[in-house]
Design a protein around this motif. Structure first.
Motif, PDB file in Angstrom:
ATOM      1  N   ASP A 168      13.136   8.859   9.547  1.00 56.19           N
ATOM      2  CA  ASP A 168      12.288   9.074   8.381  1.00 56.19           C
ATOM      3  C   ASP A 168      10.870   9.298   8.876  1.00 56.19           C
ATOM      4  N   GLY A 169      10.116  10.069   8.127  1.00 55.10           N
ATOM      5  CA  GLY A 169       8.723  10.261   8.501  1.00 55.10           C
ATOM      6  C   GLY A 169       7.927   8.981   8.320  1.00 55.10           C
ATOM      7  N   MET A 170       6.741   8.951   8.907  1.00 53.31           N
ATOM      8  CA  MET A 170       5.905   7.764   8.767  1.00 53.31           C
ATOM      9  C   MET A 170       4.437   8.146   8.877  1.00 53.31           C
ATOM     10  N   TRP A 171       3.626   7.307   8.273  1.00 50.87           N
ATOM     11  CA  TRP A 171       2.182   7.453   8.408  1.00 50.87           C
ATOM     12  C   TRP A 171       1.718   6.670   9.629  1.00 50.87           C
ATOM     13  N   TRP A 217       0.455  12.018   8.925  1.00 54.48           N
ATOM     14  CA  TRP A 217       1.892  12.038   8.670  1.00 54.48           C
ATOM     15  C   TRP A 217       2.631  12.615   9.874  1.00 54.48           C
ATOM     16  N   VAL A 218       3.662  11.897  10.346  1.00 51.75           N
ATOM     17  CA  VAL A 218       4.505  12.344  11.455  1.00 51.75           C
ATOM     18  C   VAL A 218       5.941  12.317  10.956  1.00 51.75           C
ATOM     19  N   ASP A 219       6.658  13.423  11.095  1.00 54.18           N
ATOM     20  CA  ASP A 219       8.014  13.451  10.551  1.00 54.18           C
ATOM     21  C   ASP A 219       9.058  13.990  11.529  1.00 54.18           C
ATOM     22  N   GLU A 220       8.720  14.087  12.806  1.00 51.78           N
ATOM     23  CA  GLU A 220       9.702  14.560  13.777  1.00 51.78           C
ATOM     24  C   GLU A 220       9.840  13.580  14.933  1.00 51.78           C
ATOM     25  N   PRO A 234       6.524  11.124   2.079  1.00 53.03           N
ATOM     26  CA  PRO A 234       5.847  12.328   2.576  1.00 53.03           C
ATOM     27  C   PRO A 234       4.614  12.646   1.734  1.00 53.03           C
ATOM     28  N   PRO A 235       3.632  13.296   2.332  1.00 53.44           N
ATOM     29  CA  PRO A 235       2.429  13.643   1.573  1.00 53.44           C
ATOM     30  C   PRO A 235       2.745  14.654   0.472  1.00 53.44           C
ATOM     31  N   ALA A 278       0.837  -1.199   0.000  1.00 53.69           N
ATOM     32  CA  ALA A 278       0.000   0.000   0.000  1.00 53.69           C
ATOM     33  C   ALA A 278       0.876   1.254   0.000  1.00 53.69           C
ATOM     34  N   GLU A 279       0.307   2.372  -0.408  1.00 53.82           N
ATOM     35  CA  GLU A 279       1.053   3.624  -0.423  1.00 53.82           C
ATOM     36  C   GLU A 279       1.216   4.201   0.980  1.00 53.82           C
ATOM     37  N   GLU A 280       0.286   3.905   1.868  1.00 57.31           N
ATOM     38  CA  GLU A 280       0.327   4.432   3.230  1.00 57.31           C
ATOM     39  C   GLU A 280       0.097   3.297   4.221  1.00 57.31           C
ATOM     40  N   LEU A 281       0.623   3.447   5.430  1.00 57.48           N
ATOM     41  CA  LEU A 281       0.409   2.483   6.510  1.00 57.48           C
ATOM     42  C   LEU A 281       0.857   1.079   6.085  1.00 57.48           C
ATOM     43  N   VAL A 282       2.085   0.986   5.624  1.00 63.68           N
ATOM     44  CA  VAL A 282       2.623  -0.287   5.135  1.00 63.68           C
ATOM     45  C   VAL A 282       3.261  -1.060   6.283  1.00 63.68           C
ATOM     46  N   LEU A 283       3.063  -2.377   6.311  1.00 62.70           N
ATOM     47  CA  LEU A 283       3.663  -3.228   7.334  1.00 62.70           C
ATOM     48  C   LEU A 283       5.166  -3.387   7.073  1.00 62.70           C
TER      49      LEU A 283
END
Length: 281
Positions: A244-247, A257-260, A278-279, A17-22
């Motif tokens: 790295d940022g993550m969803w 999206w969280v990147d800090e 990133p979005p 998936a593009e977001e929330l990948v395991l």
């Protein structure tokens, strides 16, 4: 004889998936071990030696990156079966990589159950109890828990019947798979030959080993969340710095999206997710 390479087979949607990948299992195990290393332990009821063993086995699980086989049958002949043996060697490398890692993860999660001194000592039962605890309603919605349980069920003919405990269902299926291999009930995959080609095979056995390891690691997350809720351990009193940022999933279930930084207590619910893209602006 022509050797045919095929793209990686059996990639569930929750890994593409593009977001929330395991995460891949070795990365997942590393994040879980890192969380355990920083957690604060109450004097009781945590059994410290078993806790340390669980942590160490998780580190071993994360550290396993490659296994090498040479399946060549050296009988003094000339080039006989060379392509077949090469493909078989590569298959065995990947299949056993996931099987060995699955074994390490099983040892780690069993040690964690002992460390937390959970009743009965059965892993899937302990996970189900933690997962259905009223204080842990957010964990019944753990991202990918149900799809992973259903995916494993498709491989093993194990139904994901418990509506409120998909992680424990996946854990039970993972342990069943591990037990089948240990009991010699699973055959060794071999390449397929036909029409002057050699085709890789064993995709299902390779896939189920990878997904089973992820199931056990998700079970470990649920056990840790239950221990935090019961006061047996304390979440690390610091923030997780994200290289790295993550969803992650927001309160409404939408990707955020969280990147800090993110608190380790909150991160426990998301450490199985892979860093994302990133979005778009």
């Amino acid at each position: 004889m022509t050797t045919v390479r095929t793209p990686r087979a059996c990639v569930p949607t929750y890994r593409s998936a593009e977001e929330l990948v395991l995460r891949e299992p070795h990365e997942h195990a590393y994040e879980l071990a890192d969380w355990m290393q920083r957690a604060s332990l109450a004097l009781q009821p945590v059994e410290r030696q078993a806790w340390d063993r669980a942590y160490s086995w998780l580190r071993v699980t994360s550290g396993l990156r490659a296994i090498s086989f040479d399946m060549a049958y050296d009988d003094g002949g000339m080039c006989a079966g060379g392509d077949f043996d090469f493909v078989w060697s590569e298959m065995m490398n990947e299949w056993q990589l996931h099987q060995v890692r699955l074994g390490y993860a099983a040892v780690a999660i069993k040690a964690l159950v002992r460390a937390l001194q959970l009743p009965g000592g059965d892993v899937s039962t302990a996970v189900a109890a933690a997962e259905t605890d009223g204080k842990l309603t957010e964990w019944t919605r753990l991202v990918h828990a149900r799809p992973l349980a259903e995916h494993l069920g498709g491989h093993l003919a194990v139904g994901a019947s418990e509506a409120d405990a998909p992680v424990s269902v996946a854990v039970r299926a993972a342990l069943e798979m591990h037990g089948r291999v240990a009991a010699g009930e699973v055959g060794v995959p071999e390449p397929e030959e036909g029409d002057d080609t050699i085709l890789p095979a064993g995709h299902e056995l390779i896939c189920v080993g990878r997904e089973a390891t992820s199931a056990l690691l998700l079970g470990g997350q649920v056990l840790l969340a239950g221990a935090v809720g019961q006061g047996a351990i304390g979440a690390p009193d610091e923030d997780k710095y994200l290289l790295d940022g993550m969803w992650i999933r927001g309160a409404a279930g939408d990707p955020v999206w969280v990147d800090e930084e993110i608190s380790y207590k909150k991160y426990l619910a998301f450490l199985h997710l892979e860093p994302g893209e990133p979005p778009l602006d």
